[in-house]
Design an enzyme around this catalytic site. Structure first.
Site, short mmCIF file in Angstrom:
data_model
loop_
_atom_site.label_atom_id
_atom_site.label_comp_id
_atom_site.label_asym_id
_atom_site.label_seq_id
_atom_site.Cartn_x
_atom_site.Cartn_y
_atom_site.Cartn_z
N HIS A 1 47.17 -90.46 -63.79
CA HIS A 1 46.76 -89.06 -63.77
C HIS A 1 45.96 -88.79 -62.50
O HIS A 1 45.20 -89.64 -62.05
CB HIS A 1 45.89 -88.73 -64.98
CG HIS A 1 46.48 -89.16 -66.28
ND1 HIS A 1 47.72 -88.74 -66.71
CD2 HIS A 1 46.00 -89.98 -67.27
CE1 HIS A 1 47.98 -89.28 -67.90
NE2 HIS A 1 46.96 -90.04 -68.24
N GLU B 1 40.24 -89.93 -69.08
CA GLU B 1 40.33 -90.01 -70.54
C GLU B 1 39.67 -91.27 -71.06
O GLU B 1 39.26 -92.15 -70.29
CB GLU B 1 41.81 -89.98 -70.97
CG GLU B 1 42.63 -91.14 -70.43
CD GLU B 1 44.13 -90.93 -70.61
OE1 GLU B 1 44.58 -89.77 -70.68
OE2 GLU B 1 44.86 -91.93 -70.67
N HIS C 1 48.12 -97.06 -65.94
CA HIS C 1 47.88 -97.55 -67.30
C HIS C 1 49.11 -97.37 -68.18
O HIS C 1 50.05 -96.64 -67.84
CB HIS C 1 46.68 -96.83 -67.93
CG HIS C 1 46.87 -95.35 -68.07
ND1 HIS C 1 46.62 -94.46 -67.06
CD2 HIS C 1 47.30 -94.59 -69.12
CE1 HIS C 1 46.87 -93.23 -67.46
NE2 HIS C 1 47.30 -93.29 -68.72
N ARG D 1 54.63 -90.12 -64.37
CA ARG D 1 55.28 -91.28 -64.96
C ARG D 1 55.86 -92.14 -63.83
O ARG D 1 56.76 -91.71 -63.11
CB ARG D 1 56.37 -90.82 -65.94
CG ARG D 1 56.97 -91.91 -66.80
CD ARG D 1 58.06 -91.36 -67.72
NE ARG D 1 57.55 -90.34 -68.64
CZ ARG D 1 58.02 -89.11 -68.73
NH1 ARG D 1 59.01 -88.72 -67.95
NH2 ARG D 1 57.52 -88.26 -69.59
#
Length: 334
Positions: A98, A115, A173, A193
């Site tokens: 991200h 996050e 991740h 992605r």
């Protein structure tokens, strides 16, 4: 307090190719589904209010109407600041990354996406891929994508129930199967992605490589606390704690004059009543979420016998959390 009061939100169930069919541990009505559900959004902008005069309205609509009264003074953008969801992976999620706030704004997005994952349940084999192995370059990542072996460049660390994992923006991740995670994040759904194990979905290699950072602060967080409250994480983007109540607890959305944040309450076990003066109370159970608007100020959570819940908010002051790096976690595991 004006017209705002604690809001009970209806969850949104999002189909994902890697998701689970049986969510009955949290949602008894979803024991057998025709499509795999990967994410249950609890404070998504499309989540609708289940109580009061605002019933049926979405969180985005209320945020736009009430602005700072709902979102608080600590929100970085003029929108609801936090997205909380439960993730149910039956297969590996894609390897992804991200952007941070700066990278997001360069491409016209309101914010990046940092996050954290609080592990609610995990099989003994459960693992997450967290960051790149030391010395891995961007060119090596790109070569591994085309060579179809990128997952080998990640640090795959074991996770167990009760772990808190910090995933700051820029961290490459992935999440493995057979765990259930409560994710708290900046309110962004921007995902690049990089690799998807051959599944026929779009990749975002160029933007992902631009957003990727070879070294980040991601890792397992050591929780602190006692007396029924555990601070799971405190970071610049969010603070998350867990409470187990046997008696009524008074909380406040206003930490100091002029510094306020909405509180997101997510039930984990038992049932609790969220109440404040001048407004009808609401009941929150396992897998349900309530948002207490920033303008509410003092409110109470009253357990029905016992109530275990997680609370997420925007902190008034916080530094990057202290984490165990993936290398430290793997070393301890062996």
């Amino acid at each position: 307090m004006g017209q705002l009061y604690p809001l009970l939100l209806l969850p949104e169930f999002h189909e994902r190719i890697w998701g689970a069919h049986d969510l009955s541990a949290f949602y008894p009505a979803h024991k057998v589904g025709t499509e795999p559900i990967g994410e249950v959004w609890l404070t998504g902008e499309g989540c609708r209010v289940a109580n009061g005069a605002l019933q049926g309205r979405t969180l985005a609509e209320i945020s736009q109407q009430f602005g700072q009264e709902l979102n608080g003074t600590l929100a970085r953008e003029q929108r609801f600041p936090l997205l909380v969801k439960i993730i149910f992976p039956k297969e590996k999620l894609s390897v992804q990354v991200h952007p941070d706030d700066e990278g997001a704004r360069r491409v016209g997005l309101p914010c990046g996406k940092t996050e954290c994952w609080y592990v609610l349940d995990a099989a003994p084999s459960a693992k997450v891929g967290l960051g790149l192995k030391p010395g891995t370059s961007s060119s090596a990542v790109e070569a591994s994508i085309h060579g179809k072996n990128m997952e080998e460049l990640l640090n795959w660390i074991p996770v167990k129930a009760g772990d808190m994992i910090y995933v700051d923006a820029g961290t490459v991740h992935a999440i493995g199967p057979n765990c259930v995670l409560l994710e708290t994040q900046q309110n962004s759904d921007t995902t690049y992605r990089l690799y998807d194990y051959g599944r026929p979905r779009e990749l975002h290699i160029e933007r992902g490589l631009q957003a990727m950072k070879e070294v980040t602060r991601a890792g397992r967080v050591k929780s602190q606390g006692g007396n029924g409250r555990v601070v799971l994480i405190s970071s610049p983007s969010f603070a998350v704690d867990k409470m187990m109540l046997k008696d009524v607890k008074t909380l406040n959305t206003q930490e100091a004059p002029g510094r306020s944040s909405p509180h997101c309450i997510v039930g984990l076990r038992g049932c609790g009543i969220v109440e404040c003066d001048g407004a009808p109370s609401i009941s929150v159970g396992r897998g349900e979420a309530a948002v207490v608007p920033a303008s509410v100020g003092s409110y109470r959570v009253r357990p029905q016998w016992e109530f275990e819940f997680v609370r997420a908010l925007v902190p008034s002051a916080a530094s990057e959390p202290t984490t165990e790096s993936p290398a430290q976690v793997l070393s301890a595991a062996h």
